[in-house]
Scaffold this active site. Structure first.
Site, PDB file in Angstrom:
ATOM      1  N   LYS A  43      37.102  28.488   0.413  1.00 12.21           N
ATOM      2  CA  LYS A  43      36.449  27.882   1.583  1.00 12.21           C
ATOM      3  C   LYS A  43      35.258  27.034   1.136  1.00 12.21           C
ATOM      4  CE  LYS A  43      33.500  31.912   2.310  1.00 12.21           C
ATOM      5  NZ  LYS A  43      33.345  33.185   3.054  1.00 12.21           N
ATOM      6  N   ARG A 144      30.726  40.070  13.841  1.00 11.52           N
ATOM      7  CA  ARG A 144      30.794  38.619  13.690  1.00 11.52           C
ATOM      8  C   ARG A 144      32.096  38.111  14.279  1.00 11.52           C
ATOM      9  NH1 ARG A 144      30.274  35.910   7.705  1.00 11.52           N
ATOM     10  NH2 ARG A 144      32.377  36.723   7.505  1.00 11.52           N
ATOM     11  N   TYR A 298       6.004  11.141  -3.212  1.00 12.10           N
ATOM     12  CA  TYR A 298       5.386  11.086  -1.881  1.00 12.10           C
ATOM     13  C   TYR A 298       4.167  11.997  -1.805  1.00 12.10           C
ATOM     14  CZ  TYR A 298       9.364   8.533   0.062  1.00 12.10           C
ATOM     15  OH  TYR A 298      10.301   7.580   0.336  1.00 12.10           O
ATOM     16  N   MET A 346      14.817  11.739  -1.183  1.00 16.35           N
ATOM     17  CA  MET A 346      16.190  11.828  -0.696  1.00 16.35           C
ATOM     18  C   MET A 346      17.189  11.558  -1.822  1.00 16.35           C
ATOM     19  SD  MET A 346      18.053   9.678   2.335  1.00 16.35           S
ATOM     20  CE  MET A 346      17.028  10.291   3.656  1.00 16.35           C
TER      21      MET A 346
HETATM   22  C1  LIG Z   1      33.490  34.259   2.131  1.00 16.76           C
HETATM   23  C2  LIG Z   1      34.366  35.402   2.394  1.00 16.76           C
HETATM   24  C3  LIG Z   1      34.824  36.194   1.342  1.00 16.76           C
HETATM   25  C4  LIG Z   1      34.364  36.023  -0.097  1.00 16.76           C
HETATM   26  O1  LIG Z   1      33.075  36.532  -0.267  1.00 16.76           O
HETATM   27  P1  LIG Z   1      32.313  36.463  -1.693  1.00 16.76           P
HETATM   28  O2  LIG Z   1      31.078  37.221  -1.474  1.00 16.76           O
HETATM   29  O3  LIG Z   1      32.070  35.026  -1.958  1.00 16.76           O
HETATM   30  O4  LIG Z   1      33.225  37.060  -2.691  1.00 16.76           O
HETATM   31  C5  LIG Z   1      35.727  37.189   1.636  1.00 16.76           C
HETATM   32  N1  LIG Z   1      36.147  37.404   2.895  1.00 16.76           N
HETATM   33  C6  LIG Z   1      35.716  36.665   3.945  1.00 16.76           C
HETATM   34  C7  LIG Z   1      36.214  36.952   5.303  1.00 16.76           C
HETATM   35  C8  LIG Z   1      34.813  35.643   3.729  1.00 16.76           C
HETATM   36  O5  LIG Z   1      34.369  34.921   4.757  1.00 16.76           O
END
Ligand SMILES: *Cc1c(COP(=O)(O)O)cnc(C)c1O
Length: 406
Positions: A43, A144, A298, A346
């Site tokens: 992700k 969550r 700056y 930036m």
């Molecule tokens: C991001 C995530 C993981 C991985 O977590 P890490 O701490 O990066 O290993 C696993 N499961 C879910 C649902 C996540 O959102």
């Protein structure tokens, strides 16, 4: 076209080695002959490492499952990984169900509207396998996402399970939960969450559904190890297989409890057997010397106390180098630390190279990674910024090209 001298090198070798090491460790924690699957979380553009580069490497190393956040990321992963199972971990939204079908993505679901969207989409087109595989998330205490368990009246989970059981279009392939504090060894929260998962699994078994996968646990769960065999036994009770979902550790960063946060000489994160995958680099594009009392950047938050040699780097907070590192962070030049002088702009950053003789325009500079015997890792930057390495890595902007090496 990438001509600006700012880039992130992605070590193919280290990424693959990390996946294999994590799979080896996971297997070490289950009883002989039992199996455990390791999904690779890619992700957020593979934690800033580049989904296009990383996903096929992980799939090639044996990751049958990839985890993404959204349907959009899933579509991008599918384009480079035609054979992988792709888990979309944050549900789905209106207008996304068609893409789930078209790109053979596996959604994590828990809201009734998720089921509505998927069922409606199946009425518009025929599905090759006859039904869509879905994974149900159980909220065991993170609050969550997921169907909450315990659920005093059993209403929500009961309704969802009944719909899944009755639906010809949907097939419950997996059940998932997420731990809120897996890095706490022997943590009470994790134990409580595991017993909630157990309750959920009993309800699912009683409803006659037989998911193939139970998945839970991230990098911390995998590296800490103690939860793996109990979770596997839980899965086995309903004939399911356990899958773990590491993310950060694939990219070479281990949670702190394993003594990580320091680089050993060979680039391995101390104590973890993992190697950082990303090295962020740039070059000196200009040099000048200022006299005592003169300012830099700056508002002149840096003021020279002596004749000071300043080097200009062509990256700034728009590249993901946090402005919180102004006057605090450093970079590596000629294998030595050059402190960041003044406010990060930036698109530009000034560093003090007074104590590093012979710096010239074009010299390579390491923002994150190793040079000579010195290293700057994402933990160091995270500490200076008051955050975690996840955010440091994800912050690296899209305009920084990811360049596969080795
Ligand atoms: C991001 C995530 C993981 C991985 O977590 P890490 O701490 O990066 O290993 C696993 N499961 C879910 C649902 C996540 O959102």
């Amino acid at each position: 076209m990438h001509t600006r001298p700012v880039w992130a090198e992605i070590s193919r070798h280290n990424l693959i080695a990390n996946y294999l090491e994590l799979r080896r460790l996971a297997r070490e924690h289950v009883s002989a002959g039992a199996s455990v699957e390791v999904l690779a979380v890619v992700k957020a553009d593979a934690y800033g490492h580049g989904l296009r580069v990383c996903s096929p490497l992980l799939a090639g190393a044996g990751a049958d499952w990839l985890g993404v956040t959204s349907v959009e990321e899933g579509v991008r992963a599918r384009a480079v990984c035609p054979e992988s199972s792709i888990l979309v971990m944050s549900g789905l939204w209106h207008g996304e169900a068609d893409a789930i079908l078209e790109h053979r993505l596996t959604p994590l679901i828990w809201e009734r509207f998720h089921l509505d969207l998927l069922e409606n989409a199946t009425q518009q087109r025929s599905i090759p396998d006859g039904s869509i595989a879905v994974h149900l998330e159980i909220d065991t205490g993170m609050s969550r996402q997921g169907v909450p368990i315990p659920d005093p009246q059993g209403k929500e989970v009961g309704a969802i399970l009944e719909r899944l059981r009755a639906s010809p279009a949907l097939r419950l392939e997996g059940v998932a939960t997420h731990f809120s504090a897996p890095e706490v060894i022997d943590g009470e929260d994790t134990k409580r969450q595991r017993s909630c998962l157990e309750m959920a699994i009993e309800l699912i078994a009683a409803s006659g559904l037989r998911p193939r996968w139970i998945h839970a646990g991230n990098s911390a769960t995998l590296l800490e190890g103690e939860q793996i065999e109990p979770l596997r036994q839980l899965a086995a009770r309903i004939g399911a297989q356990l899958m773990l979902r590491p993310g950060l550790s694939l990219y070479g960063y281990a949670p702190r409890f394993s003594g990580a946060g320091e680089l050993e000489a060979d680039g391995r994160m101390a104590g973890s057997g993992l190697f950082p995958v990303l090295a962020w680099k740039t070059r000196v594009t200009s040099l000048r010397t200022i006299g005592p009392g003169e300012g830099a950047g700056y508002n002149a938050t840096f003021r020279a106390e002596r004749a000071t040699r300043l080097a200009l780097l062509p990256l700034g907070y728009a590249d993901g180098l946090s402005r919180l590192l102004s006057n605090r962070g450093s970079v590596l030049v000629h294998g030595r630390r050059a402190p960041i002088a003044g406010r990060i702009s930036m698109d530009q950053t000034i560093v003090d190279v007074t104590d590093i003789p012979g710096v010239e325009i074009g010299d390579e500079v390491v923002v994150l990674g190793k040079q000579g015997g010195v290293a700057i890792d994402a933990y160091e930057l995270a500490d200076l910024m008051g955050t975690i390495p996840y955010e440091v890595l994800c912050d690296i902007a899209e305009r920084v090209p990811r360049v596969p090496v080795d």
